[in-house]
Design a protein around this motif. Structure first.
Motif, PDB file in Angstrom:
ATOM      1  N   TRP A   1      28.586  48.719  -0.250  1.00  0.00           N
ATOM      2  CA  TRP A   1      27.859  49.410   0.827  1.00  0.00           C
ATOM      3  C   TRP A   1      28.645  49.333   2.129  1.00  0.00           C
ATOM      4  O   TRP A   1      28.787  50.338   2.849  1.00  0.00           O
ATOM      5  N   VAL A   2      29.160  48.151   2.448  1.00  0.00           N
ATOM      6  CA  VAL A   2      29.931  47.981   3.679  1.00  0.00           C
ATOM      7  C   VAL A   2      31.203  48.825   3.650  1.00  0.00           C
ATOM      8  O   VAL A   2      31.548  49.495   4.627  1.00  0.00           O
ATOM      9  N   GLU A   3      31.914  48.813   2.544  1.00  0.00           N
ATOM     10  CA  GLU A   3      33.130  49.629   2.419  1.00  0.00           C
ATOM     11  C   GLU A   3      32.825  51.105   2.632  1.00  0.00           C
ATOM     12  O   GLU A   3      33.571  51.819   3.311  1.00  0.00           O
ATOM     13  N   ASN A   4      31.735  51.573   2.040  1.00  0.00           N
ATOM     14  CA  ASN A   4      31.373  52.988   2.156  1.00  0.00           C
ATOM     15  C   ASN A   4      31.079  53.389   3.593  1.00  0.00           C
ATOM     16  O   ASN A   4      31.280  54.550   3.971  1.00  0.00           O
ATOM     17  N   HIS A   5      30.591  52.450   4.389  1.00  0.00           N
ATOM     18  CA  HIS A   5      30.223  52.775   5.764  1.00  0.00           C
ATOM     19  C   HIS A   5      31.309  52.416   6.780  1.00  0.00           C
ATOM     20  O   HIS A   5      31.109  52.589   7.985  1.00  0.00           O
ATOM     21  N   THR A   6      32.436  51.917   6.298  1.00  0.00           N
ATOM     22  CA  THR A   6      33.545  51.585   7.207  1.00  0.00           C
ATOM     23  C   THR A   6      34.857  52.202   6.728  1.00  0.00           C
ATOM     24  O   THR A   6      35.941  51.709   7.070  1.00  0.00           O
ATOM     25  N   GLU A   7      34.773  53.284   5.967  1.00  0.00           N
ATOM     26  CA  GLU A   7      35.976  53.953   5.470  1.00  0.00           C
ATOM     27  C   GLU A   7      36.893  52.967   4.741  1.00  0.00           C
ATOM     28  O   GLU A   7      38.118  53.041   4.849  1.00  0.00           O
ATOM     29  N   SER A   8      36.291  52.025   4.037  1.00  0.00           N
ATOM     30  CA  SER A   8      37.008  51.020   3.227  1.00  0.00           C
ATOM     31  C   SER A   8      37.877  50.080   4.057  1.00  0.00           C
ATOM     32  O   SER A   8      38.755  49.401   3.520  1.00  0.00           O
ATOM     33  N   LYS A   9      37.622  50.005   5.363  1.00  0.00           N
ATOM     34  CA  LYS A   9      38.400  49.100   6.214  1.00  0.00           C
ATOM     35  C   LYS A   9      37.903  47.661   6.109  1.00  0.00           C
ATOM     36  O   LYS A   9      38.670  46.719   6.299  1.00  0.00           O
ATOM     37  N   ILE A  10      36.609  47.463   5.854  1.00  0.00           N
ATOM     38  CA  ILE A  10      36.063  46.124   5.697  1.00  0.00           C
ATOM     39  C   ILE A  10      35.775  45.899   4.220  1.00  0.00           C
ATOM     40  O   ILE A  10      34.891  46.516   3.639  1.00  0.00           O
ATOM     41  N   ARG A  11      36.561  45.015   3.616  1.00  0.00           N
ATOM     42  CA  ARG A  11      36.423  44.714   2.201  1.00  0.00           C
ATOM     43  C   ARG A  11      36.052  43.237   2.014  1.00  0.00           C
ATOM     44  O   ARG A  11      36.398  42.400   2.839  1.00  0.00           O
ATOM     45  N   ASP A  12      35.353  42.963   0.935  1.00  0.00           N
ATOM     46  CA  ASP A  12      35.037  41.582   0.552  1.00  0.00           C
ATOM     47  C   ASP A  12      34.394  40.813   1.703  1.00  0.00           C
ATOM     48  O   ASP A  12      34.772  39.681   2.005  1.00  0.00           O
TER      49      ASP A  12
ATOM     50  N   ALA B   1      26.942  47.774   9.669  1.00  0.00           N
ATOM     51  CA  ALA B   1      28.314  48.256   9.557  1.00  0.00           C
ATOM     52  C   ALA B   1      28.605  49.210  10.709  1.00  0.00           C
ATOM     53  O   ALA B   1      27.760  50.039  11.073  1.00  0.00           O
ATOM     54  N   VAL B   2      29.805  49.092  11.279  1.00  0.00           N
ATOM     55  CA  VAL B   2      30.225  49.932  12.399  1.00  0.00           C
ATOM     56  C   VAL B   2      31.626  50.460  12.112  1.00  0.00           C
ATOM     57  O   VAL B   2      32.496  49.714  11.650  1.00  0.00           O
ATOM     58  N   TYR B   3      31.838  51.735  12.395  1.00  0.00           N
ATOM     59  CA  TYR B   3      33.162  52.331  12.216  1.00  0.00           C
ATOM     60  C   TYR B   3      33.469  53.233  13.408  1.00  0.00           C
ATOM     61  O   TYR B   3      32.606  53.972  13.883  1.00  0.00           O
ATOM     62  N   PHE B   4      34.726  53.160  13.885  1.00  0.00           N
ATOM     63  CA  PHE B   4      35.160  53.991  15.009  1.00  0.00           C
ATOM     64  C   PHE B   4      36.564  54.512  14.750  1.00  0.00           C
ATOM     65  O   PHE B   4      37.428  53.785  14.258  1.00  0.00           O
ATOM     66  N   ARG B   5      36.780  55.776  15.083  1.00  0.00           N
ATOM     67  CA  ARG B   5      38.131  56.326  15.106  1.00  0.00           C
ATOM     68  C   ARG B   5      38.250  57.309  16.251  1.00  0.00           C
ATOM     69  O   ARG B   5      37.421  58.215  16.394  1.00  0.00           O
ATOM     70  N   GLY B   6      39.241  57.103  17.099  1.00  0.00           N
ATOM     71  CA  GLY B   6      39.435  57.976  18.240  1.00  0.00           C
ATOM     72  C   GLY B   6      40.904  58.198  18.529  1.00  0.00           C
ATOM     73  O   GLY B   6      41.740  57.323  18.267  1.00  0.00           O
ATOM     74  N   SER B   7      41.231  59.367  19.035  1.00  0.00           N
ATOM     75  CA  SER B   7      42.603  59.694  19.410  1.00  0.00           C
ATOM     76  C   SER B   7      42.769  59.524  20.909  1.00  0.00           C
ATOM     77  O   SER B   7      41.860  59.828  21.695  1.00  0.00           O
ATOM     78  N   TRP B   8      43.944  59.019  21.307  1.00  0.00           N
ATOM     79  CA  TRP B   8      44.223  58.890  22.734  1.00  0.00           C
ATOM     80  C   TRP B   8      44.170  60.258  23.408  1.00  0.00           C
ATOM     81  O   TRP B   8      44.592  61.262  22.829  1.00  0.00           O
TER      82      TRP B   8
ATOM     83  N   ALA C   1      36.250  41.825  11.043  1.00  0.00           N
ATOM     84  CA  ALA C   1      36.552  42.987  11.863  1.00  0.00           C
ATOM     85  C   ALA C   1      37.962  43.470  11.588  1.00  0.00           C
ATOM     86  O   ALA C   1      38.831  42.721  11.142  1.00  0.00           O
ATOM     87  N   TYR C   2      38.189  44.746  11.892  1.00  0.00           N
ATOM     88  CA  TYR C   2      39.477  45.397  11.649  1.00  0.00           C
ATOM     89  C   TYR C   2      39.802  46.281  12.835  1.00  0.00           C
ATOM     90  O   TYR C   2      38.927  46.984  13.364  1.00  0.00           O
ATOM     91  N   LEU C   3      41.046  46.255  13.274  1.00  0.00           N
ATOM     92  CA  LEU C   3      41.486  47.121  14.364  1.00  0.00           C
ATOM     93  C   LEU C   3      42.927  47.528  14.139  1.00  0.00           C
ATOM     94  O   LEU C   3      43.783  46.684  13.864  1.00  0.00           O
ATOM     95  N   GLU C   4      43.194  48.823  14.241  1.00  0.00           N
ATOM     96  CA  GLU C   4      44.559  49.327  14.169  1.00  0.00           C
ATOM     97  C   GLU C   4      44.805  50.243  15.357  1.00  0.00           C
ATOM     98  O   GLU C   4      44.011  51.147  15.634  1.00  0.00           O
ATOM     99  N   VAL C   5      45.904  49.998  16.060  1.00  0.00           N
ATOM    100  CA  VAL C   5      46.304  50.808  17.209  1.00  0.00           C
ATOM    101  C   VAL C   5      47.639  51.457  16.882  1.00  0.00           C
ATOM    102  O   VAL C   5      48.612  50.775  16.558  1.00  0.00           O
ATOM    103  N   THR C   6      47.684  52.804  16.961  1.00  0.00           N
ATOM    104  CA  THR C   6      48.884  53.556  16.637  1.00  0.00           C
ATOM    105  C   THR C   6      49.204  54.554  17.749  1.00  0.00           C
ATOM    106  O   THR C   6      48.488  54.635  18.756  1.00  0.00           O
TER     107      THR C   6
ATOM    108  N   GLY D   1      38.795  51.281  14.280  1.00  0.00           N
ATOM    109  CA  GLY D   1      38.209  49.955  14.157  1.00  0.00           C
ATOM    110  C   GLY D   1      36.974  49.982  13.281  1.00  0.00           C
ATOM    111  O   GLY D   1      36.300  51.002  13.152  1.00  0.00           O
ATOM    112  N   ALA D   2      36.683  48.841  12.667  1.00  0.00           N
ATOM    113  CA  ALA D   2      35.511  48.750  11.807  1.00  0.00           C
ATOM    114  C   ALA D   2      35.045  47.308  11.746  1.00  0.00           C
ATOM    115  O   ALA D   2      35.806  46.378  12.011  1.00  0.00           O
ATOM    116  N   ALA D   3      33.773  47.123  11.406  1.00  0.00           N
ATOM    117  CA  ALA D   3      33.227  45.783  11.261  1.00  0.00           C
ATOM    118  C   ALA D   3      32.008  45.828  10.362  1.00  0.00           C
ATOM    119  O   ALA D   3      31.307  46.830  10.292  1.00  0.00           O
ATOM    120  N   GLY D   4      31.771  44.722   9.684  1.00  0.00           N
ATOM    121  CA  GLY D   4      30.579  44.592   8.864  1.00  0.00           C
ATOM    122  C   GLY D   4      29.808  43.369   9.310  1.00  0.00           C
ATOM    123  O   GLY D   4      30.390  42.335   9.585  1.00  0.00           O
TER     124      GLY D   4
END
Length: 394
Positions: free
Chosen positions: A165-176, A194-201, A351-356, A362-365
């Motif tokens: 359930w958590v993976e499905n709601h965080t684009e698979s960013k939060i596992r186990d 579950a929280v998921y965010f994606r944004g472009s600069w 929690a997960y965060l990637e900056v590119t 970012g995502a969290a469960g």
């Protein structure tokens, strides 16, 4: 022209506002009392920093507050009072905080062409156990919580189901997020957020400008990292903490996402100053002052490209903030079920965060597991509160 070049690895990132910190200067989606938001975020940060030593810290006060809000719906007496005081709700009329959280999460979850925010809550209930219908109704009303019945004695199957359930709601960013060891025959209920965010600069970095730099850490060691670069118009400022020491000046940069409703705030001490000099002065009014006084100007920006994931046990942190009873046999969660035999045994955050160059993701469960104390035979049986993203220290 101002010049930001982060050759020292210590850096404080306050954002993805609101998910990595909390709605504040960079979030215009909801009207939230500042003393109910930023102060709670900063107190959490200081407690995690004190326990985490030199480790990176990534967490979400927003997710913590939502998870605690779900528990608060079922709490009474001192258990209820402690949660309200710790989160900063005690000055509000009784139960008003639930409408506040409902309005906030609803505003953040509205569709937007510039970024993606998804928030979801779920209740996993032990089959055969009767739960208070009013508690379930309010969970649906304020948190939109889905309800599923499971058999917690089948711990491996339940862990797989909740993790899915958590993976499905965080684009698979939060596992186990959870394991079979977190459940047993005395587990009665698990609340999950579950929280998921994606944004472009708004101003994206060009990949061809990214170079490898040698970072000098506080301990004197060096690490290689990819440093993104661009020159453009940003809100930027330099501020003093009033000290006469070399570390008294800090560079503050606001990096907006597309749409400019949300932004990342980066705070960098002067080059020869360790992050430890900055951390003690961080307070909600100071962050607000910095965010409100940055000025638009030409800036050269060097920012690390990175990905970080962290799981933190938050039980002792929440106890340090004054939320004690829900983790003991003095817990009063009687609004969840008839009687007073439930308590929370453990709190964790993943929690997960990637900056590119393109932006940030970012995502969290988050979850809380309630046990029945009348059947507890082993002190190793625990509950779980898994939380989410905000203040990220690098």
């Amino acid at each position: 022209m101002k010049f930001i070049k982060a050759l020292k690895i210590p850096m404080l990132i306050i954002g993805l506002l609101p998910l990595l910190l909390w709605p504040g200067p960079g979030c215009r989606a909801a009207d939230i009392p500042e003393d109910t938001t930023a102060e709670f975020s900063v107190r959490l940060y200081h407690q995690l920093q004190a326990r985490g030593g030199d480790d990176n810290i990534i967490f979400s006060p927003l997710s913590v507050a939502v998870a605690l809000g779900m528990v608060e719906l079922g709490a009474r007496g001192a258990s209820l009072t402690q949660i309200r005081q710790a989160v900063g709700f005690s000055h509000l009329p009784t139960d008003e905080e639930f409408s506040l959280l409902q309005n906030l999460t609803g505003a953040l979850s509205e569709d937007d062409a510039h970024y993606i925010i998804r928030m979801a809550n779920s209740l996993f209930l032990q089959s055969g156990v009767t739960f208070n219908p009013e508690f379930l109704r309010l969970m649906k009303k304020y948190f939109g919580a889905e309800v599923e019945t499971v058999d917690f004695s089948e711990s491996a199957a339940v862990a797989e189901q909740i993790n899915g359930w958590v993976e499905n709601h965080t684009e698979s960013k939060i596992r186990d997020l959870l394991s079979a060891d977190d459940f047993s025959s005395v587990t009665q209920l698990t609340l999950v957020n579950a929280v998921y965010f994606r944004g472009s600069w708004k101003n994206q970095f060009r990949p061809e400008n990214t170079r490898t730099f040698s970072f000098s850490k506080d301990d004197g060691s060096e690490a290689q990292t990819h440093m993104m670069y661009q020159q453009g118009d940003f809100y930027y400022g330099e501020f003093s903490d009033g000290s006469s020491e070399a570390g008294g000046v800090y560079q503050v940069l606001e990096m907006p996402y597309e749409g400019e409703d949300m932004s990342m705030l980066v705070v960098l001490p002067r080059q020869e100053v360790p992050l430890a000099v900055l951390e003690p002065i961080i307070r909600a009014p100071l962050l607000e002052e910095w965010a409100n006084n940055v000025k638009r100007q030409k800036v050269e920006v060097y920012l690390p490209r990175f990905k970080v994931e962290q799981k933190v046990d938050l039980k002792e942190t929440l106890q340090d903030l004054g939320i004690k009873n829900i983790f003991t046999r003095d817990a009063d969660l009687s609004a969840m079920t008839d009687g007073k035999d439930l308590f929370i045994g453990k709190a964790v955050q993943k929690a997960y965060l990637e900056v590119t160059e393109e932006g940030a993701e970012g995502a969290a469960g988050s979850g809380m597991i309630a046990l029945t104390r009348t059947l507890v035979l082993s002190p190793q049986v625990m509950n779980v509160l898994s939380l989410s993203l905000p203040l990220c220290v690098l």
